[in-house]
Design a protein around this motif. Sequence first.
Motif, PDB file in Angstrom:
ATOM      1  N   SER A   1       0.825  -1.212   0.000  1.00  7.73           N
ATOM      2  CA  SER A   1       0.000   0.000   0.000  1.00  7.73           C
ATOM      3  C   SER A   1       0.855   1.256   0.000  1.00  7.73           C
ATOM      4  CB  SER A   1      -0.941   0.003   1.209  1.00  7.73           C
ATOM      5  OG  SER A   1      -0.224   0.073   2.426  1.00  7.73           O
TER       6      SER A   1
ATOM      7  N   LYS B   1       1.054   4.102  -3.215  1.00 10.71           N
ATOM      8  CA  LYS B   1       0.935   5.568  -3.146  1.00 10.71           C
ATOM      9  C   LYS B   1       2.022   6.257  -3.955  1.00 10.71           C
ATOM     10  CE  LYS B   1      -1.206   5.695   1.450  1.00 10.71           C
ATOM     11  NZ  LYS B   1      -1.048   6.137   2.866  1.00 10.71           N
TER      12      LYS B   1
ATOM     13  N   LYS C   1       1.924   3.337  -8.780  1.00 10.84           N
ATOM     14  CA  LYS C   1       0.876   2.331  -8.974  1.00 10.84           C
ATOM     15  C   LYS C   1       1.285   1.239  -9.966  1.00 10.84           C
ATOM     16  CE  LYS C   1      -3.074   5.259  -7.727  1.00 10.84           C
ATOM     17  NZ  LYS C   1      -2.251   6.344  -7.151  1.00 10.84           N
TER      18      LYS C   1
END
Length: 413
Positions: free
Chosen positions: A271, A275, A278
């Motif tokens: 995750s 950020k 991608k």
Amino acid sequence: MNRIAVVIMLVMAFFVRFYDYSNRLVFGPEQSMSLITTGEYIKEKFTFLGEPYIQRMTSHSHYLFHSAVFNYALVPLEIIFNYSPFLITISFTLLNIATGFLIYMLVKKEIGIIPAWFSSCLFLLNSKMIHHSLFIWSLNLLPLVGLLSIYYLWKLFKEKNKLSFLFILGLLSGIGFGLQYVFAFSALATFLLVILFSKKKLLSGLLFLLGSAIGIFPMIIFDLRHNFFHLSTLYQYFLDLQRGSAGGFYTYYQFLNLWPLAAIVGGLILSLVYKINKPVTVLLLVCYIFFQVVSPFSKLTTGKITPQDITLNNLEGIAETISKDNPPEKFNIAMLLDFDTRAHPLRYMLTFKHNLKPQVVTNYNNIDALYVLAPKEYDVINPAVWELRTYLPYKVELLDSPTDNHKLYKITK
């Protein structure tokens, strides 16, 4: 969009588990021993003793035993599904998927949607989790126990005065220890964190120990009635390990309770990368999924059933053939395919699906018939195993050829 992503993840999780399911699920000696022990609770005698851990024996020839809590959990499954190994195995597959979805729900609640999705995806599409979802085993409960332990530790860290969390953590540690003795390391770490996080140290420790005692209550009651059998056996095994006379080894499945933690940590890392970049995150995830799917553990593209293997469907057909032969009251069975020469999978099916009772595993001479499943090239006239040699001399009748590579014999005097 988030719901669509979750649906896609769950569809993939179901597909990699249920594709060619009947040929990929495992029903062997350990699975049948668990179901036999549980079936005996139902049909013969309830007990506080669980099943033996057949890979662990002391120098005094005593087995270590799992806690009976696992077998207690199997009791309603055997009753509801009428002793069907297929349906009971499906329950374990669904439990593994539910654990992965619970990772998503808990991480979403405590951290956020994106790390929750990544964490759940890493768990559900992991080759070892796919593998362990295809068979019945006490250790396959460890991921759920580990996940709940992590969650309640996190809740205790946030709400240090919540005494119920202390008891729940102790209960989970007791259950985990009863499933796998190596869980003691995780239980000790949990206990130390409980003491560290809690303001009332003594009360916290007592609540944790109380929960732990309830988690392994069958072992405690059995020990109180039988001169501390579990404790003395475990102590002897520990001494044997120090002398090098016991098979002490560690392998990944002894730490299955840590799989959710690894998935959550991996999800948090992904995750953070997401950020920043991608496309890189997507590439990493695609590579992860690819290597997990092609892994021999998943049995999707490699490591699938071979001609020498016997499937659950084959075993059910063999048990049906034996049943239709109307075996005499004093009969026994043997399988010459692996280490389990005493044929526990067939023993389970004949006993609980066909109401036929083979002789005990120590009686292979005082019988009227012996049914033997063997590879087609096996020389049953000159056997190498005790189960057949102790019955010599005998007459051999070919009863059936359940597959192109196996023969079912009926041996009589």
